[in-house]
Design a protein around this motif. Structure first.
Motif, mmCIF file in Angstrom:
data_model
loop_
_atom_site.group_PDB
_atom_site.id
_atom_site.type_symbol
_atom_site.label_atom_id
_atom_site.label_comp_id
_atom_site.label_asym_id
_atom_site.label_seq_id
_atom_site.Cartn_x
_atom_site.Cartn_y
_atom_site.Cartn_z
ATOM 1 N N VAL A 74 11.370 31.922 -3.406
ATOM 2 C CA VAL A 74 10.687 30.633 -3.347
ATOM 3 C C VAL A 74 11.642 29.548 -2.870
ATOM 4 O O VAL A 74 11.320 28.743 -1.985
ATOM 5 C CB VAL A 74 10.109 30.259 -4.733
ATOM 6 C CG1 VAL A 74 9.595 28.818 -4.730
ATOM 7 C CG2 VAL A 74 8.986 31.219 -5.111
ATOM 8 N N GLU A 75 12.839 29.515 -3.453
ATOM 9 C CA GLU A 75 13.821 28.499 -3.075
ATOM 10 C C GLU A 75 14.228 28.639 -1.614
ATOM 11 O O GLU A 75 14.418 27.639 -0.909
ATOM 12 C CB GLU A 75 15.030 28.594 -4.001
ATOM 13 C CG GLU A 75 14.712 28.195 -5.444
ATOM 14 C CD GLU A 75 15.808 28.564 -6.415
ATOM 15 O OE1 GLU A 75 16.879 29.020 -5.967
ATOM 16 O OE2 GLU A 75 15.599 28.390 -7.641
ATOM 17 N N ALA A 76 14.349 29.880 -1.134
ATOM 18 C CA ALA A 76 14.715 30.105 0.267
ATOM 19 C C ALA A 76 13.608 29.650 1.209
ATOM 20 O O ALA A 76 13.873 29.118 2.296
ATOM 21 C CB ALA A 76 15.026 31.584 0.491
ATOM 22 N N ILE A 77 12.363 29.855 0.818
ATOM 23 C CA ILE A 77 11.227 29.440 1.654
ATOM 24 C C ILE A 77 11.199 27.921 1.824
ATOM 25 O O ILE A 77 10.868 27.403 2.889
ATOM 26 C CB ILE A 77 9.908 29.935 1.028
ATOM 27 C CG1 ILE A 77 9.767 31.445 1.241
ATOM 28 C CG2 ILE A 77 8.696 29.208 1.612
ATOM 29 C CD1 ILE A 77 8.695 32.081 0.397
ATOM 30 N N LEU A 78 11.588 27.199 0.784
ATOM 31 C CA LEU A 78 11.575 25.745 0.851
ATOM 32 C C LEU A 78 12.645 25.199 1.780
ATOM 33 O O LEU A 78 12.454 24.156 2.418
ATOM 34 C CB LEU A 78 11.784 25.154 -0.549
ATOM 35 C CG LEU A 78 10.666 25.356 -1.569
ATOM 36 C CD1 LEU A 78 11.115 24.862 -2.926
ATOM 37 C CD2 LEU A 78 9.407 24.621 -1.137
ATOM 38 N N ALA A 79 13.768 25.875 1.863
ATOM 39 C CA ALA A 79 14.967 25.316 2.491
ATOM 40 C C ALA A 79 14.986 25.493 4.009
ATOM 41 O O ALA A 79 14.240 26.295 4.581
ATOM 42 C CB ALA A 79 16.206 25.957 1.879
ATOM 43 N N ASP A 96 2.238 28.283 -6.581
ATOM 44 C CA ASP A 96 3.175 29.403 -6.618
ATOM 45 C C ASP A 96 2.620 30.508 -7.503
ATOM 46 O O ASP A 96 2.584 30.396 -8.727
ATOM 47 C CB ASP A 96 4.537 28.939 -7.138
ATOM 48 C CG ASP A 96 5.571 30.054 -7.085
ATOM 49 O OD1 ASP A 96 5.284 31.105 -6.469
ATOM 50 O OD2 ASP A 96 6.660 29.882 -7.658
ATOM 51 N N CYS A 97 2.178 31.596 -6.869
ATOM 52 C CA CYS A 97 1.655 32.763 -7.588
ATOM 53 C C CYS A 97 2.730 33.824 -7.827
ATOM 54 O O CYS A 97 2.427 34.929 -8.303
ATOM 55 C CB CYS A 97 0.501 33.383 -6.813
ATOM 56 S SG CYS A 97 -0.990 32.356 -6.740
ATOM 57 N N SER A 98 3.969 33.524 -7.494
ATOM 58 C CA SER A 98 5.071 34.467 -7.693
ATOM 59 C C SER A 98 5.391 34.578 -9.180
ATOM 60 O O SER A 98 4.847 33.861 -10.023
ATOM 61 C CB SER A 98 6.311 33.985 -6.936
ATOM 62 O OG SER A 98 5.992 33.583 -5.626
ATOM 63 N N THR A 99 6.297 35.501 -9.522
ATOM 64 C CA THR A 99 6.858 35.568 -10.869
ATOM 65 C C THR A 99 8.245 34.957 -10.790
ATOM 66 O O THR A 99 9.154 35.549 -10.215
ATOM 67 C CB THR A 99 6.942 37.016 -11.366
ATOM 68 O OG1 THR A 99 5.627 37.579 -11.391
ATOM 69 C CG2 THR A 99 7.534 37.076 -12.764
#
Length: 294
Positions: A74-79, A96-99
């Protein structure tokens, strides 16, 4: 609500089912092309489009759904220059449907809020089969008004939607759920391995448990492997199990909760992942444990 354009990042086993239901319910969908996606031919034939970057997905959407492996993803997708943050606009919504790690989730929400973007964590339970059927359970963390706004969209792929609390509560509840569900499967797998080493037939083991106090969802997911050698009763890898149990352990330690059982489960799965491919499905841990001595 159907006039909203939906973006989606992460079309693996769960995400493909989510995306399929969104498109079939009449929403315009743009998905990010990625090597980790399942084949998208049928989805594209149904009207979905693809984009090459997270930025491009955001630019083509009003609501973006993330369905990736965990917080690091998730953090990588944002950056980055072509990341999600580069394409988001004020007034958009990210789900965010991730775990994910709850602390990371809260930080992501704060980061998005600075751009005027609303955020909600909507962790999933159940399996890829239910995802394709539009029958997932969603554990939602976020503002109640935002949940009310997004509910028609969520209902395209979810049968049950539970508001767990503020941002991060959905992911906290998901970690509690997975500790119980995956932990129960791992416990049963260790018992099944002991049964094999004790000369108890797998079918007898299953029959006795399902007629007594051992019956439950964990046994039903493990049963196909024990009776027929089919691991697809739980299409969840040992590597993902290790990640989720690790996330739960982090949460338990941060809250000062008792974690002796959590540590033992994590150590068991970690050892299995060291000895074989972490992408091996969790039911197959029975065979690994059957060959190991204490």
């Amino acid at each position: 609500m159907q006039s909203l354009r939906i973006g989606m990042i992460g079309l693996g086993l769960m995400g493909l089912g989510i995306a399929t239901n969104i498109v079939h319910k009449g929403y315009a969908l743009t998905a990010m092309a990625h090597p980790g996606n399942q084949p998208l031919d049928a989805l594209i034939a149904s009207g979905a489009r693809t984009a090459s970057t997270a930025q491009a997905v955001a630019q083509a959407s009003d609501v973006v759904i993330l369905c990736v492996n965990g917080s690091a993803q998730v953090e990588a997708i944002l950056a980055g220059d072509q990341g999600l943050l580069a394409g988001l606009r004020k007034g958009m919504t990210v789900i965010d449907c991730s775990t994910s790690l709850p602390d990371s989730t809260v930080q992501v929400a704060q980061q998005l809020a600075q751009q005027g973007v609303r955020f909600m964590d909507a962790a999933m339970t159940r399996t890829p089969n239910e995802a394709m059927q539009g029958r997932l359970n969603l554990l939602v963390g976020g503002d109640e008004a935002l949940l009310a706004f997004c509910r028609p969209l969520l209902a395209t792929f979810a049968e049950n939607i539970v508001h767990a609390g503020a941002v991060g509560a959905g992911h906290r509840m998901k970690l509690l759920h997975n500790f119980v569900s995956l932990g129960s499967v791992t416990l049963l797998a260790e018992a099944a391995a002991c049964a094999r080493r004790s000369g108890i037939d797998d079918a007898v083991f299953v029959e006795v448990l399902e007629k007594g106090g051992g019956w439950g969802a964990a046994l039903e997911r493990l049963k196909p492997y024990l009776l027929r050698g089919e691991s697809t009763g739980l299409r969840f890898s040992m590597g993902n199990t290790l990640k989720d149990l690790g996330y739960y352990g982090d949460m338990a330690r941060e809250t000062g909760a008792h974690d002796t059982i959590a540590k033992a489960l994590h150590a068991t799965v970690a050892q299995a992942c060291q000895q074989q491919d972490p992408q091996t499905l969790l039911p197959e841990i029975v065979q690994y444990l059957s060959t190991q001595s204490a």
